[in-house]
Write a protein that holds these residues in place. Structure first.
Motif, PDB file in Angstrom:
ATOM      1  N   MET A  97      12.873  -9.500  -1.358  1.00 53.87           N
ATOM      2  CA  MET A  97      11.777  -9.313  -0.427  1.00 53.87           C
ATOM      3  C   MET A  97      11.284 -10.684   0.001  1.00 53.87           C
ATOM      4  O   MET A  97      11.023 -11.530  -0.820  1.00 53.87           O
ATOM      5  N   GLY A  98      11.142 -10.930   1.271  1.00 55.43           N
ATOM      6  CA  GLY A  98      10.673 -12.216   1.746  1.00 55.43           C
ATOM      7  C   GLY A  98       9.266 -12.137   2.290  1.00 55.43           C
ATOM      8  O   GLY A  98       8.874 -11.143   2.870  1.00 55.43           O
ATOM      9  N   GLY A  99       8.499 -13.169   2.086  1.00 58.37           N
ATOM     10  CA  GLY A  99       7.156 -13.278   2.626  1.00 58.37           C
ATOM     11  C   GLY A  99       6.181 -12.267   2.055  1.00 58.37           C
ATOM     12  O   GLY A  99       6.533 -11.373   1.309  1.00 58.37           O
ATOM     13  N   GLY A 100       4.920 -12.462   2.398  1.00 60.68           N
ATOM     14  CA  GLY A 100       3.879 -11.513   2.027  1.00 60.68           C
ATOM     15  C   GLY A 100       3.357 -11.680   0.613  1.00 60.68           C
ATOM     16  O   GLY A 100       3.733 -12.583  -0.125  1.00 60.68           O
ATOM     17  N   ILE A 101       2.443 -10.767   0.278  1.00 60.86           N
ATOM     18  CA  ILE A 101       1.753 -10.768  -1.014  1.00 60.86           C
ATOM     19  C   ILE A 101       1.859  -9.366  -1.608  1.00 60.86           C
ATOM     20  O   ILE A 101       1.697  -8.374  -0.900  1.00 60.86           O
ATOM     21  N   SER A 102       2.112  -9.293  -2.902  1.00 60.19           N
ATOM     22  CA  SER A 102       1.972  -8.026  -3.617  1.00 60.19           C
ATOM     23  C   SER A 102       1.007  -8.257  -4.777  1.00 60.19           C
ATOM     24  O   SER A 102       1.038  -9.293  -5.428  1.00 60.19           O
ATOM     25  N   ILE A 103       0.127  -7.284  -4.994  1.00 58.61           N
ATOM     26  CA  ILE A 103      -0.891  -7.359  -6.038  1.00 58.61           C
ATOM     27  C   ILE A 103      -0.681  -6.162  -6.957  1.00 58.61           C
ATOM     28  O   ILE A 103      -0.770  -5.009  -6.514  1.00 58.61           O
ATOM     29  N   HIS A 104      -0.390  -6.438  -8.231  1.00 56.70           N
ATOM     30  CA  HIS A 104      -0.056  -5.402  -9.203  1.00 56.70           C
ATOM     31  C   HIS A 104      -1.045  -5.492 -10.364  1.00 56.70           C
ATOM     32  O   HIS A 104      -1.210  -6.559 -10.958  1.00 56.70           O
ATOM     33  N   CYS A 105      -1.705  -4.383 -10.704  1.00 54.99           N
ATOM     34  CA  CYS A 105      -2.754  -4.402 -11.727  1.00 54.99           C
ATOM     35  C   CYS A 105      -2.422  -3.469 -12.882  1.00 54.99           C
ATOM     36  O   CYS A 105      -2.120  -2.295 -12.673  1.00 54.99           O
ATOM     37  N   VAL A 106      -2.516  -4.014 -14.110  1.00 51.13           N
ATOM     38  CA  VAL A 106      -2.219  -3.247 -15.318  1.00 51.13           C
ATOM     39  C   VAL A 106      -3.370  -3.401 -16.307  1.00 51.13           C
ATOM     40  O   VAL A 106      -3.751  -4.514 -16.676  1.00 51.13           O
ATOM     41  N   ASP A 107      -3.923  -2.266 -16.733  1.00 48.37           N
ATOM     42  CA  ASP A 107      -4.952  -2.203 -17.767  1.00 48.37           C
ATOM     43  C   ASP A 107      -4.218  -2.218 -19.105  1.00 48.37           C
ATOM     44  O   ASP A 107      -3.778  -1.186 -19.594  1.00 48.37           O
ATOM     45  N   VAL A 108      -4.050  -3.390 -19.685  1.00 49.10           N
ATOM     46  CA  VAL A 108      -3.262  -3.509 -20.909  1.00 49.10           C
ATOM     47  C   VAL A 108      -3.997  -2.950 -22.129  1.00 49.10           C
ATOM     48  O   VAL A 108      -3.366  -2.585 -23.112  1.00 49.10           O
ATOM     49  N   ALA A 109      -5.323  -2.835 -22.052  1.00 45.10           N
ATOM     50  CA  ALA A 109      -6.077  -2.259 -23.170  1.00 45.10           C
ATOM     51  C   ALA A 109      -5.724  -0.792 -23.352  1.00 45.10           C
ATOM     52  O   ALA A 109      -5.707  -0.285 -24.475  1.00 45.10           O
ATOM     53  N   ASN A 110      -5.432  -0.104 -22.247  1.00 46.59           N
ATOM     54  CA  ASN A 110      -5.105   1.317 -22.296  1.00 46.59           C
ATOM     55  C   ASN A 110      -3.631   1.593 -22.036  1.00 46.59           C
ATOM     56  O   ASN A 110      -3.211   2.744 -22.032  1.00 46.59           O
ATOM     57  N   GLY A 111      -2.853   0.528 -21.774  1.00 44.41           N
ATOM     58  CA  GLY A 111      -1.429   0.688 -21.522  1.00 44.41           C
ATOM     59  C   GLY A 111      -1.129   1.492 -20.268  1.00 44.41           C
ATOM     60  O   GLY A 111      -0.171   2.262 -20.247  1.00 44.41           O
ATOM     61  N   LYS A 112      -1.951   1.282 -19.217  1.00 41.33           N
ATOM     62  CA  LYS A 112      -1.803   2.061 -17.984  1.00 41.33           C
ATOM     63  C   LYS A 112      -1.922   1.172 -16.760  1.00 41.33           C
ATOM     64  O   LYS A 112      -2.569   0.128 -16.795  1.00 41.33           O
ATOM     65  N   LEU A 113      -1.322   1.636 -15.668  1.00 40.25           N
ATOM     66  CA  LEU A 113      -1.557   1.000 -14.379  1.00 40.25           C
ATOM     67  C   LEU A 113      -3.024   1.218 -14.028  1.00 40.25           C
ATOM     68  O   LEU A 113      -3.593   2.260 -14.369  1.00 40.25           O
ATOM     69  N   ALA A 114      -3.625   0.264 -13.359  1.00 41.45           N
ATOM     70  CA  ALA A 114      -5.062   0.303 -13.060  1.00 41.45           C
ATOM     71  C   ALA A 114      -5.348   1.110 -11.790  1.00 41.45           C
ATOM     72  O   ALA A 114      -5.988   0.628 -10.859  1.00 41.45           O
ATOM     73  N   VAL A 115      -4.882   2.357 -11.782  1.00 42.59           N
ATOM     74  CA  VAL A 115      -5.057   3.224 -10.619  1.00 42.59           C
ATOM     75  C   VAL A 115      -6.547   3.372 -10.320  1.00 42.59           C
ATOM     76  O   VAL A 115      -7.343   3.674 -11.207  1.00 42.59           O
ATOM     77  N   GLY A 116      -6.907   3.129  -9.063  1.00 44.28           N
ATOM     78  CA  GLY A 116      -8.289   3.262  -8.630  1.00 44.28           C
ATOM     79  C   GLY A 116      -9.097   1.981  -8.652  1.00 44.28           C
ATOM     80  O   GLY A 116     -10.211   1.947  -8.122  1.00 44.28           O
ATOM     81  N   MET A 117      -8.578   0.906  -9.270  1.00 46.13           N
ATOM     82  CA  MET A 117      -9.336  -0.353  -9.284  1.00 46.13           C
ATOM     83  C   MET A 117      -9.513  -0.871  -7.860  1.00 46.13           C
ATOM     84  O   MET A 117      -8.568  -0.911  -7.083  1.00 46.13           O
ATOM     85  N   ARG A 118     -10.701  -1.283  -7.532  1.00 46.88           N
ATOM     86  CA  ARG A 118     -10.993  -1.839  -6.211  1.00 46.88           C
ATOM     87  C   ARG A 118     -10.582  -3.308  -6.172  1.00 46.88           C
ATOM     88  O   ARG A 118     -10.867  -4.075  -7.100  1.00 46.88           O
ATOM     89  N   VAL A 119      -9.897  -3.693  -5.085  1.00 48.04           N
ATOM     90  CA  VAL A 119      -9.402  -5.060  -4.904  1.00 48.04           C
ATOM     91  C   VAL A 119      -9.718  -5.494  -3.465  1.00 48.04           C
ATOM     92  O   VAL A 119      -9.594  -4.699  -2.531  1.00 48.04           O
ATOM     93  N   GLU A 120     -10.125  -6.742  -3.308  1.00 50.72           N
ATOM     94  CA  GLU A 120     -10.406  -7.316  -1.990  1.00 50.72           C
ATOM     95  C   GLU A 120      -9.613  -8.609  -1.828  1.00 50.72           C
ATOM     96  O   GLU A 120      -9.435  -9.352  -2.789  1.00 50.72           O
ATOM     97  N   LEU A 121      -9.186  -8.880  -0.598  1.00 48.83           N
ATOM     98  CA  LEU A 121      -8.488 -10.126  -0.274  1.00 48.83           C
ATOM     99  C   LEU A 121      -9.208 -10.798   0.881  1.00 48.83           C
ATOM    100  O   LEU A 121      -9.491 -10.162   1.900  1.00 48.83           O
ATOM    101  N   ARG A 122      -9.522 -12.072   0.707  1.00 41.39           N
ATOM    102  CA  ARG A 122     -10.157 -12.887   1.757  1.00 41.39           C
ATOM    103  C   ARG A 122      -9.385 -14.190   1.916  1.00 41.39           C
ATOM    104  O   ARG A 122      -8.776 -14.677   0.987  1.00 41.39           O
ATOM    105  N   ARG A 123      -9.493 -14.757   3.082  1.00 45.77           N
ATOM    106  CA  ARG A 123      -9.018 -16.122   3.301  1.00 45.77           C
ATOM    107  C   ARG A 123     -10.063 -17.088   2.766  1.00 45.77           C
ATOM    108  O   ARG A 123     -11.235 -16.758   2.666  1.00 45.77           O
ATOM    109  N   LEU A 124      -9.624 -18.293   2.441  1.00 53.13           N
ATOM    110  CA  LEU A 124     -10.536 -19.363   2.055  1.00 53.13           C
ATOM    111  C   LEU A 124     -10.691 -20.333   3.210  1.00 53.13           C
ATOM    112  O   LEU A 124      -9.730 -20.599   3.946  1.00 53.13           O
ATOM    113  N   SER A 125     -11.884 -20.883   3.351  1.00 52.02           N
ATOM    114  CA  SER A 125     -12.131 -21.910   4.352  1.00 52.02           C
ATOM    115  C   SER A 125     -11.446 -23.208   3.942  1.00 52.02           C
ATOM    116  O   SER A 125     -10.955 -23.337   2.813  1.00 52.02           O
ATOM    117  N   ALA A 126     -11.448 -24.176   4.819  1.00 52.82           N
ATOM    118  CA  ALA A 126     -10.880 -25.493   4.504  1.00 52.82           C
ATOM    119  C   ALA A 126     -11.613 -26.128   3.321  1.00 52.82           C
ATOM    120  O   ALA A 126     -11.054 -26.941   2.598  1.00 52.82           O
TER     121      ALA A 126
END
Length: 122
Positions: free
Chosen positions: A1-30
């Protein structure tokens, strides 16, 4: 796969994928500060990934970004008992993209008390 971003979340305390976790992505200023509006936002899907069309689009250009993970909200939504405020409420992760031809895979592995974030191979 070329380019882009993938964000993968795992709740290791419960041994589960973090289904439902809210995630936000922003650009940063200079100056390295998060910009408005949000570039992408949503909840982690059943496959553990944030599924948003911007993540694999031409909108991902060279520069700085911040991903914000809502850890406290995730555990409260699960019904887990966490202090108020939680030890980890919202976890920011700032990173930079130099080469837009490369894919940036961001695995977020966490508990209510700690986390690991890095650029993974995807």
């Amino acid at each position: 796969m070329g380019g882009g971003i993938s964000i993968h979340c795992v709740d290791v305390a419960n041994g589960k994928l973090a289904v439902g976790m809210r995630v936000e992505l922003r650009r940063l200023s200079a100056q390295g500060e998060p910009l408005s509006p949000l570039l992408a936002e949503g909840c982690i899907a059943d496959n553990g990934l944030l599924q948003h069309p911007v993540l694999m689009s031409e909108a991902i250009t060279a520069g700085g970004y911040e991903v914000m993970f809502d850890v406290g909200g995730y555990y409260r939504a699960r019904g887990d008992v966490v202090p108020s405020p939680a030890f980890l409420e919202r976890v920011p992760y700032r990173f930079h993209i130099a080469d837009t031809a490369q894919h940036y895979h961001l695995p977020f592995k966490f508990t209510a008390w700690g986390f690991s974030l890095f650029r993974g191979g995807a």
